[in-house]
Design a protein around this motif. Sequence first.
Motif, PDB file in Angstrom:
ATOM      1  N   LEU A 246      21.326  64.506  54.324  1.00 10.02           N
ATOM      2  CA  LEU A 246      21.750  64.219  52.961  1.00 10.02           C
ATOM      3  C   LEU A 246      22.496  62.893  52.895  1.00 10.02           C
ATOM      4  O   LEU A 246      23.260  62.551  53.801  1.00 10.02           O
ATOM      5  CB  LEU A 246      22.658  65.327  52.436  1.00 10.02           C
ATOM      6  N   GLY A 247      22.307  62.168  51.830  1.00  5.07           N
ATOM      7  CA  GLY A 247      23.042  60.942  51.601  1.00  5.07           C
ATOM      8  C   GLY A 247      24.450  61.247  51.127  1.00  5.07           C
ATOM      9  O   GLY A 247      24.750  62.373  50.706  1.00  5.07           O
ATOM     10  N   SER A 248      25.324  60.261  51.162  1.00  3.14           N
ATOM     11  CA  SER A 248      26.719  60.477  50.784  1.00  3.14           C
ATOM     12  C   SER A 248      26.871  60.881  49.324  1.00  3.14           C
ATOM     13  O   SER A 248      27.855  61.528  48.950  1.00  3.14           O
ATOM     14  CB  SER A 248      27.528  59.207  51.054  1.00  3.14           C
ATOM     15  N   ALA A 249      25.915  60.511  48.488  1.00  5.23           N
ATOM     16  CA  ALA A 249      26.003  60.843  47.061  1.00  5.23           C
ATOM     17  C   ALA A 249      25.377  62.187  46.737  1.00  5.23           C
ATOM     18  O   ALA A 249      25.548  62.700  45.618  1.00  5.23           O
ATOM     19  CB  ALA A 249      25.332  59.743  46.233  1.00  5.23           C
ATOM     20  N   GLU A 250      24.642  62.773  47.679  1.00  4.26           N
ATOM     21  CA  GLU A 250      23.970  64.052  47.421  1.00  4.26           C
ATOM     22  C   GLU A 250      24.942  65.217  47.595  1.00  4.26           C
ATOM     23  O   GLU A 250      25.820  65.204  48.464  1.00  4.26           O
ATOM     24  CB  GLU A 250      22.781  64.224  48.352  1.00  4.26           C
ATOM     25  N   THR A 251      24.767  66.228  46.770  1.00  3.03           N
ATOM     26  CA  THR A 251      25.641  67.392  46.791  1.00  3.03           C
ATOM     27  C   THR A 251      25.082  68.471  47.710  1.00  3.03           C
ATOM     28  O   THR A 251      23.882  68.755  47.688  1.00  3.03           O
ATOM     29  CB  THR A 251      25.799  67.974  45.368  1.00  3.03           C
ATOM     30  N   THR A 252      25.947  69.054  48.498  1.00  4.59           N
ATOM     31  CA  THR A 252      25.509  70.159  49.367  1.00  4.59           C
ATOM     32  C   THR A 252      25.433  71.430  48.536  1.00  4.59           C
ATOM     33  O   THR A 252      26.190  71.626  47.586  1.00  4.59           O
ATOM     34  CB  THR A 252      26.491  70.369  50.533  1.00  4.59           C
ATOM     35  N   SER A 253      24.492  72.294  48.914  1.00  3.27           N
ATOM     36  CA  SER A 253      24.287  73.527  48.154  1.00  3.27           C
ATOM     37  C   SER A 253      24.923  74.719  48.865  1.00  3.27           C
ATOM     38  O   SER A 253      25.220  74.676  50.059  1.00  3.27           O
ATOM     39  CB  SER A 253      22.791  73.790  47.973  1.00  3.27           C
ATOM     40  N   GLU A 254      25.107  75.789  48.100  1.00  2.97           N
ATOM     41  CA  GLU A 254      25.687  77.010  48.663  1.00  2.97           C
ATOM     42  C   GLU A 254      24.766  77.606  49.729  1.00  2.97           C
ATOM     43  O   GLU A 254      25.226  78.126  50.752  1.00  2.97           O
ATOM     44  CB  GLU A 254      25.934  78.035  47.549  1.00  2.97           C
ATOM     45  N   GLN A 256      22.759  75.953  51.702  1.00  2.03           N
ATOM     46  CA  GLN A 256      22.910  75.137  52.913  1.00  2.03           C
ATOM     47  C   GLN A 256      24.187  75.494  53.659  1.00  2.03           C
ATOM     48  O   GLN A 256      24.201  75.587  54.887  1.00  2.03           O
ATOM     49  CB  GLN A 256      22.899  73.650  52.537  1.00  2.03           C
ATOM     50  N   ARG A 257      25.261  75.709  52.905  1.00  2.00           N
ATOM     51  CA  ARG A 257      26.523  76.101  53.532  1.00  2.00           C
ATOM     52  C   ARG A 257      26.383  77.425  54.278  1.00  2.00           C
ATOM     53  O   ARG A 257      26.873  77.586  55.390  1.00  2.00           O
ATOM     54  CB  ARG A 257      27.639  76.216  52.470  1.00  2.00           C
ATOM     55  N   LYS A 258      25.724  78.371  53.646  1.00  2.00           N
ATOM     56  CA  LYS A 258      25.560  79.681  54.260  1.00  2.00           C
ATOM     57  C   LYS A 258      24.691  79.592  55.514  1.00  2.00           C
ATOM     58  O   LYS A 258      24.971  80.248  56.521  1.00  2.00           O
ATOM     59  CB  LYS A 258      24.938  80.659  53.258  1.00  2.00           C
ATOM     60  N   GLU A 259      23.625  78.782  55.456  1.00  2.00           N
ATOM     61  CA  GLU A 259      22.749  78.686  56.623  1.00  2.00           C
ATOM     62  C   GLU A 259      23.466  78.027  57.795  1.00  2.00           C
ATOM     63  O   GLU A 259      23.362  78.492  58.935  1.00  2.00           O
ATOM     64  CB  GLU A 259      21.476  77.907  56.283  1.00  2.00           C
ATOM     65  N   VAL A 260      24.206  76.947  57.536  1.00  2.00           N
ATOM     66  CA  VAL A 260      24.942  76.280  58.619  1.00  2.00           C
ATOM     67  C   VAL A 260      26.015  77.202  59.188  1.00  2.00           C
ATOM     68  O   VAL A 260      26.189  77.297  60.414  1.00  2.00           O
ATOM     69  CB  VAL A 260      25.549  74.952  58.120  1.00  2.00           C
ATOM     70  N   ALA A 261      26.738  77.907  58.311  1.00  2.00           N
ATOM     71  CA  ALA A 261      27.758  78.851  58.791  1.00  2.00           C
ATOM     72  C   ALA A 261      27.128  79.943  59.641  1.00  2.00           C
ATOM     73  O   ALA A 261      27.677  80.332  60.685  1.00  2.00           O
ATOM     74  CB  ALA A 261      28.511  79.454  57.612  1.00  2.00           C
ATOM     75  N   GLY A 262      25.951  80.423  59.224  1.00  2.00           N
ATOM     76  CA  GLY A 262      25.263  81.458  59.990  1.00  2.00           C
ATOM     77  C   GLY A 262      24.810  80.968  61.348  1.00  2.00           C
ATOM     78  O   GLY A 262      24.914  81.689  62.355  1.00  2.00           O
ATOM     79  N   LEU A 263      24.324  79.720  61.404  1.00  2.00           N
ATOM     80  CA  LEU A 263      23.873  79.158  62.682  1.00  2.00           C
ATOM     81  C   LEU A 263      25.050  78.879  63.609  1.00  2.00           C
ATOM     82  O   LEU A 263      24.943  79.072  64.825  1.00  2.00           O
ATOM     83  CB  LEU A 263      23.070  77.883  62.436  1.00  2.00           C
TER      84      LEU A 263
END
Length: 437
Positions: A246-254, A256-263
Amino acid sequence: MSSGKTIGVPRPAAYTPRIVDRQIEKYLGLFGAVEVSGAKWCGKTWSSLAHAASVTYVDRGANLQIIQADPAYALAGDRPHVIDEWQRVPAIWDTVRHASDELGEAKGAWILTGSSTPNKDKTAHSGAGRIGRVRMHPMTLAETGESSGRVSLAGLFRGEFEPCQCDNGIESLARLAVRGGWPAERTAQPGDAQIVLRDYMESIFIQSIPRLGGNESTARRLALSLARNLGQSTKADTLIRDTYALGSAETTSESQRKEVAGLLDIFTRLFLVDEVPGWVPASRSPKRMRVKPKRYFADPSLPVALLGLSCEALLQDWQSFGLVFENLVMRDLDVYSRALDFGMSSPLRYYRDDSDLEADAIIERPDGNWAAIEIKVSLDKVDEAASQLLRIRKKVCGSAVARVREPAFLAVVTGMGEVAYRRSDGVYVIPIRALGA
């Protein structure tokens, strides 16, 4: 044997004694069963067999199918009996727990080895009081014979220290980091070890990650981000942006947060990544829970493999070398510090305050004793590191309200240097190849 069940297990012929042996032996006298967990290939089975009379290999022959139908089958054998890769059938845990209750005063009946932790909903009970937990790591330099171990961590806490000489050399240090502490590879050339380790990581991504519910390709990108941010208390947004490009201006999604936390949870459950919590001197301070953990790999050779580095590449990239060396030292300190107090699950921490004053490692003991350590590859940073440690001591011990006792010792652990010594300001300078448990 095709059945995967062996009776009369001898001590492995090529077994090199490990620091964790003493804890396994102690726990066999305290608990009905002992779980020895750690990254795949770190030596859990060999160490367990060194204390055992028989073994069942859950993932060999027809055992998996039989044990899924009847978990008690895994428990049969002369005691102490090893149940290898028990997590393949999580019901074994509760079966062992119930069987431990029936032992009466007898102890040390079973040793469970596992290279991952099942989901919490797969076991009905924690096993507290019945199953003792032992954490294992790849081999330290003291265990492979590449540290003299003449400076003992336990001795430093007792105030015991004698200056000593040790091996030196930057190229040999790079080889130790690239090869790693894997028992099966301790005599291998670093380049050959890296071939094996890259295949090791492939099997993790292709087999282990999907088995635990993770996505292979996302896990690859996240692991690479962790390797690039080695030893940092990295923000979740940084990991997410790296993982999803993601670029610095792009917003992270919920999602994506859940998948990274799960991994991240899966990496921890596979014992590939160790989280080192932050240390706050006042033991009940609410700040203790607000300090983000730092993350290191179970062995320095793993980020080397993920980043595609070699000994030559490390020697040309001093910043990466410093981070990989820090991972090596934290691996060894984790093992040495766990040997101090068996009941401490996380004796190794780090310190950073709101003024950016920091120490790479804090070793905390149940009686309130503690020590602070800075990690530096070269000797030219020793003065700066020692000054920082002294500032930390003054800051955390200088408050009459906090009532924090003086540290047992302050030390700078270095990669270079052929002498361990005590400076005039009281700070120890200890090459990693002189340090031991």
